[in-house]
Scaffold this motif. Structure first.
Motif, short mmCIF file in Angstrom:
data_model
loop_
_atom_site.label_atom_id
_atom_site.label_comp_id
_atom_site.label_asym_id
_atom_site.label_seq_id
_atom_site.Cartn_x
_atom_site.Cartn_y
_atom_site.Cartn_z
N THR A 18 0.84 -1.19 0.00
CA THR A 18 0.00 0.00 0.00
C THR A 18 0.88 1.25 0.00
O THR A 18 1.88 1.30 0.70
N ILE A 19 0.50 2.22 -0.81
CA ILE A 19 1.18 3.52 -0.79
C ILE A 19 0.23 4.54 -0.16
O ILE A 19 -0.93 4.63 -0.55
N VAL A 20 0.73 5.28 0.80
CA VAL A 20 -0.05 6.35 1.44
C VAL A 20 0.65 7.67 1.18
O VAL A 20 1.76 7.90 1.67
N TYR A 21 0.01 8.52 0.40
CA TYR A 21 0.53 9.86 0.12
C TYR A 21 0.01 10.82 1.18
O TYR A 21 -1.17 10.84 1.50
N GLY A 22 0.91 11.63 1.73
CA GLY A 22 0.53 12.48 2.85
C GLY A 22 0.52 11.70 4.14
O GLY A 22 -0.28 11.97 5.05
N ALA A 23 1.43 10.73 4.25
CA ALA A 23 1.42 9.80 5.38
C ALA A 23 1.85 10.43 6.69
O ALA A 23 1.65 9.83 7.76
N ALA A 24 2.43 11.62 6.65
CA ALA A 24 2.84 12.28 7.89
C ALA A 24 1.70 13.06 8.53
O ALA A 24 1.81 13.49 9.68
N GLY A 25 0.61 13.27 7.81
CA GLY A 25 -0.52 14.01 8.34
C GLY A 25 -1.39 13.15 9.24
O GLY A 25 -1.20 11.93 9.34
N ALA A 26 -2.37 13.76 9.87
CA ALA A 26 -3.22 13.05 10.82
C ALA A 26 -3.99 11.92 10.13
O ALA A 26 -4.00 10.77 10.60
N ILE A 27 -4.66 12.23 9.01
CA ILE A 27 -5.45 11.22 8.30
C ILE A 27 -4.53 10.18 7.67
O ILE A 27 -4.74 8.97 7.84
N GLY A 28 -3.54 10.63 6.93
CA GLY A 28 -2.62 9.70 6.28
C GLY A 28 -1.91 8.80 7.27
O GLY A 28 -1.76 7.59 7.04
N GLY A 29 -1.46 9.38 8.38
CA GLY A 29 -0.77 8.58 9.39
C GLY A 29 -1.67 7.54 10.02
O GLY A 29 -1.25 6.40 10.26
N ALA B 143 9.01 1.65 -8.66
CA ALA B 143 9.97 0.98 -7.80
C ALA B 143 9.28 0.06 -6.79
O ALA B 143 9.76 -1.05 -6.52
N VAL B 144 8.15 0.50 -6.24
CA VAL B 144 7.40 -0.34 -5.31
C VAL B 144 6.94 -1.62 -6.01
O VAL B 144 7.12 -2.74 -5.51
N ALA B 145 6.35 -1.46 -7.19
CA ALA B 145 5.84 -2.63 -7.92
C ALA B 145 6.96 -3.59 -8.29
O ALA B 145 6.81 -4.82 -8.19
N GLU B 146 8.11 -3.04 -8.71
CA GLU B 146 9.22 -3.90 -9.14
C GLU B 146 9.90 -4.58 -7.95
O GLU B 146 10.13 -5.79 -7.98
N ARG B 147 10.20 -3.82 -6.93
CA ARG B 147 10.95 -4.38 -5.80
C ARG B 147 10.12 -5.31 -4.93
O ARG B 147 10.60 -6.35 -4.47
N PHE B 148 8.83 -4.96 -4.74
CA PHE B 148 8.00 -5.72 -3.80
C PHE B 148 7.01 -6.65 -4.50
O PHE B 148 6.30 -7.40 -3.84
N GLY B 149 6.94 -6.58 -5.84
CA GLY B 149 6.15 -7.55 -6.58
C GLY B 149 4.73 -7.15 -6.91
O GLY B 149 4.06 -7.81 -7.70
N SER B 150 4.23 -6.06 -6.30
CA SER B 150 2.87 -5.61 -6.58
C SER B 150 2.68 -4.20 -6.05
O SER B 150 3.46 -3.73 -5.22
N LEU B 151 1.64 -3.56 -6.56
CA LEU B 151 1.18 -2.29 -5.99
C LEU B 151 -0.33 -2.46 -5.86
O LEU B 151 -1.05 -2.43 -6.85
N ASP B 152 -0.78 -2.67 -4.63
CA ASP B 152 -2.16 -3.12 -4.43
C ASP B 152 -3.13 -2.02 -4.01
O ASP B 152 -4.31 -2.08 -4.34
N VAL B 153 -2.64 -1.03 -3.28
CA VAL B 153 -3.52 0.02 -2.77
C VAL B 153 -2.81 1.36 -2.86
O VAL B 153 -1.65 1.47 -2.47
#
Length: 251
Positions: free
Chosen positions: A8-19, A75-85
């Motif tokens: 899973t990729i979370v953009y804005g992960a340092a904010g209250a909602i993203g975190g 890079a996420v898809a290649e290194r970890f095998g998928s990009l799911d969320v």
């Protein structure tokens, strides 16, 4: 766990909602890829996830930089095998307390284009990888509830994102990709910490008043709904909103 083996990729992960959502994804077994501009704040969220037994990766860059967003997703898809969320929770400028007709057009346009661009860039980056694997979930945070006065460009920008979300759901659905919005009437815990206490209390009361259950959604509510939406338990849901307004918006 509901998201075991998912990336899973979370953009804005340092904010209250993203975190909050990032921590929820981590508790549910996902590998969480945290994106934001402030390494120290991202590292704190990553540390929380790892301390709870989860897996987290940190990438500090500007999520309005198209090349950087594309490269990271690849890079996420290649290194970890998928990009799911892909979940976009990037904060955006808006002029609370200002009627739209009293705004400069440039300020209104900035509200709309910044939110729309952030969601478009992150989804555009994830889509090729999700199409290739035949599955994926795209989430955004917002929703277009009943019109309210003096919110600056906030509701206009949210409405624009909702139209894009519906179009994306139609275009990507044939590839097994679901596109959803998490809608709240506002989360008191996400109000800026440097806001005067009296102002925070007044806004919090305003968020509770329209609800049917006498409370607003919490960060945990949002995180739990995001985990559900991203999981196979919600596989019949796309092109819609998860209504977390506690009865503030009636469908």
């Amino acid at each position: 766990m509901m998201l075991q083996g998912k990336n899973t990729i979370v953009y804005g992960a340092a904010g209250a909602i993203g975190g909050a959502v990032a921590r929820g994804f981590g508790r549910a077994g996902a590998t969480v890829h945290l994106v934001g501009r402030t390494p120290a704040a991202l590292d704190k969220v990553a540390g929380d996830i790892r301390s709870a037994g989860g897996a987290a990766e940190v990438a500090a860059f500007d999520a309005f930089d198209e090349a950087a967003v594309d490269a990271h997703a690849a890079a996420v898809a290649e290194r970890f095998g998928s990009l799911d969320v892909s979940f976009n929770a990037i904060g955006h400028p808006h002029a609370f307390g200002t009627p739209v007709v009293e705004m400069d057009y440039a300020d209104l346009e900035r509200d709309v284009t910044s939110r729309l661009r952030a969601f478009w860039l992150s989804t555009k980056a994830a889509a090729p990888h999700m199409v290739r694997q035949g599955s994926g979930v795209v989430l955004t945070f917002g929703g277009d509830g009943p019109p309210q006065a003096a919110l600056g460009g906030l509701q206009v920008s949210l409405g624009a994102v909702e139209v894009l979300r519906r179009v994306l759901a139609r275009e990507l659905g044939g590839h097994g990709i679901r596109v959803l919005t998490l809608q709240t009437g506002g989360v008191p815990e996400s109000l800026p910490e440097d806001m005067p206490e009296e102002t925070r209390a007044e806004i919090a009361r305003g968020l509770v008043e329209p609800t049917m259950l006498g409370r607003a959604a919490t960060l945990d509510d949002v995180a739990n709904a995001a985990v559900f939406a991203a999981s196979d338990w919600a596989r019949a849901l796309t092109a819609t909103k998860l209504n977390l307004t506690v009865g503030g918006v009636v469908d």
